[in-house]
Design a protein around this motif. Structure first.
Motif, PDB file in Angstrom:
ATOM      1  N   ASP A  78     -17.738 -15.794  11.663  1.00 43.39           N
ATOM      2  CA  ASP A  78     -18.281 -15.666  12.886  1.00 43.39           C
ATOM      3  C   ASP A  78     -17.703 -14.288  13.607  1.00 43.39           C
ATOM      4  O   ASP A  78     -18.448 -13.620  14.188  1.00 43.39           O
ATOM      5  CB  ASP A  78     -17.951 -16.741  13.897  1.00 43.39           C
ATOM      6  CG  ASP A  78     -18.481 -16.729  15.235  1.00 43.39           C
ATOM      7  OD1 ASP A  78     -19.723 -16.697  15.501  1.00 43.39           O
ATOM      8  OD2 ASP A  78     -17.750 -16.976  16.182  1.00 43.39           O
ATOM      9  N   LEU A  79     -16.666 -13.796  13.266  1.00 38.54           N
ATOM     10  CA  LEU A  79     -16.192 -12.938  13.893  1.00 38.54           C
ATOM     11  C   LEU A  79     -16.663 -11.471  13.373  1.00 38.54           C
ATOM     12  O   LEU A  79     -17.172 -10.668  13.758  1.00 38.54           O
ATOM     13  CB  LEU A  79     -14.543 -12.442  13.929  1.00 38.54           C
ATOM     14  CG  LEU A  79     -13.968 -11.401  14.293  1.00 38.54           C
ATOM     15  CD1 LEU A  79     -14.108 -11.070  15.847  1.00 38.54           C
ATOM     16  CD2 LEU A  79     -12.368 -11.331  14.027  1.00 38.54           C
ATOM     17  N   ALA A  80     -16.913 -11.702  12.083  1.00 36.44           N
ATOM     18  CA  ALA A  80     -17.575 -10.706  11.579  1.00 36.44           C
ATOM     19  C   ALA A  80     -18.953 -10.367  11.933  1.00 36.44           C
ATOM     20  O   ALA A  80     -19.676  -9.219  11.971  1.00 36.44           O
ATOM     21  CB  ALA A  80     -17.649 -10.718   9.917  1.00 36.44           C
ATOM     22  N   SER A  81     -19.770 -11.655  12.071  1.00 38.21           N
ATOM     23  CA  SER A  81     -21.144 -11.510  12.418  1.00 38.21           C
ATOM     24  C   SER A  81     -21.236 -10.980  13.912  1.00 38.21           C
ATOM     25  O   SER A  81     -22.090 -10.305  14.202  1.00 38.21           O
ATOM     26  CB  SER A  81     -21.791 -12.960  12.395  1.00 38.21           C
ATOM     27  OG  SER A  81     -21.839 -13.422  11.185  1.00 38.21           O
ATOM     28  N   LEU A  82     -20.299 -11.399  14.815  1.00 36.30           N
ATOM     29  CA  LEU A  82     -20.556 -10.840  16.189  1.00 36.30           C
ATOM     30  C   LEU A  82     -20.165  -9.417  16.186  1.00 36.30           C
ATOM     31  O   LEU A  82     -20.584  -8.490  16.915  1.00 36.30           O
ATOM     32  CB  LEU A  82     -19.611 -11.571  16.941  1.00 36.30           C
ATOM     33  CG  LEU A  82     -19.634 -12.975  17.404  1.00 36.30           C
ATOM     34  CD1 LEU A  82     -18.463 -13.736  18.097  1.00 36.30           C
ATOM     35  CD2 LEU A  82     -20.895 -13.049  18.217  1.00 36.30           C
ATOM     36  N   THR A  83     -19.287  -8.945  15.347  1.00 37.65           N
ATOM     37  CA  THR A  83     -18.819  -7.443  15.373  1.00 37.65           C
ATOM     38  C   THR A  83     -20.109  -6.775  14.900  1.00 37.65           C
ATOM     39  O   THR A  83     -20.380  -5.763  15.475  1.00 37.65           O
ATOM     40  CB  THR A  83     -17.653  -7.139  14.325  1.00 37.65           C
ATOM     41  OG1 THR A  83     -16.552  -7.979  14.608  1.00 37.65           O
ATOM     42  CG2 THR A  83     -17.327  -5.821  14.193  1.00 37.65           C
ATOM     43  N   ASP A  84     -20.819  -7.126  13.821  1.00 38.60           N
ATOM     44  CA  ASP A  84     -21.985  -6.550  13.291  1.00 38.60           C
ATOM     45  C   ASP A  84     -23.011  -6.416  14.472  1.00 38.60           C
ATOM     46  O   ASP A  84     -23.625  -5.439  14.971  1.00 38.60           O
ATOM     47  CB  ASP A  84     -22.581  -7.139  12.211  1.00 38.60           C
ATOM     48  CG  ASP A  84     -23.679  -6.709  11.490  1.00 38.60           C
ATOM     49  OD1 ASP A  84     -23.803  -5.269  11.711  1.00 38.60           O
ATOM     50  OD2 ASP A  84     -24.237  -7.080  10.491  1.00 38.60           O
TER      51      ASP A  84
END
Length: 192
Positions: A78-84
């Motif tokens: 989730d953190l990686a997706s939100l960062t993207d």
């Protein structure tokens, strides 16, 4: 994030409550956010089959440990997706087309970081590599992530290709700090 971690902690403290009531909890959750339908899905609606969920009090410790691990993986992804997604927004604000930078890795490398914040850029690249292992390789180390993190870290990877990715909750908070720092750099300094 904090609420999910706290919920898992509370659930573990009380041995998952009455594990035999899990079906009741799931059925209750079906009443949450019921106004969320915005289109007619191709996936047919079915009633929950209570017989498919089988747990007993002897499984509580294993379920609790599995839940902690899966939640951590979910938070990393989730953190990686939100960062993207946030980097796409910042790219747009800076007049760049997000679709020209297809992968999170490409966007992260494009951020213009000051020398004292390069650690954050490397940290988000680590996060992305870990996310890829979780999503694409059953949470096991693969060649791509192994090589990428080996290139980023002074000490290299201690695991072997094919080993399970080992994460701690401390990791999610470290990567969250790296993401916040990188996003601030992208907002302030733009992109190269």
């Amino acid at each position: 994030m904090y609420g999910l971690i706290h919920s898992v902690k509370l659930s573990s403290d009380i041995n998952m409550g009455n594990i035999n009531r899990i079906n009741e909890s799931i059925n209750e959750s079906l009443q949450w956010c019921t106004d969320a339908k915005q289109f007619s899905s191709n996936v047919e609606e079915r009633n929950l089959n209570d017989q498919r969920i089988r747990m007993d009090d002897n499984d509580v410790e294993g379920i609790s440990e599995n839940l902690k691990k899966r939640l951590l993986e979910l938070l990393i992804v989730d953190l990686a997706s939100l960062t993207d997604e946030l980097l796409c927004e910042i790219l747009s604000i800076h007049g760049k087309l997000p679709e020209d930078y297809r992968y999170l890795r490409d966007k992260v490398k494009l951020v213009s970081c000051s020398n004292d914040t390069k650690w954050a850029q490397k940290g988000v690249l680590e996060l992305n590599a870990l996310r890829n292992c979780i999503v694409h390789n059953e949470a096991r180390w693969n060649d791509g992530a192994f090589n990428e993190i080996n290139d980023l870290c002074n000490s290299g990877v201690l695991a072997q290709i094919g080993d399970p990715v080992a994460l701690s909750y401390e990791d999610i908070f470290r990567y969250k700090r790296a993401v916040r720092t990188l996003l601030n750099q992208a907002s302030q300094n733009g992109f190269i």
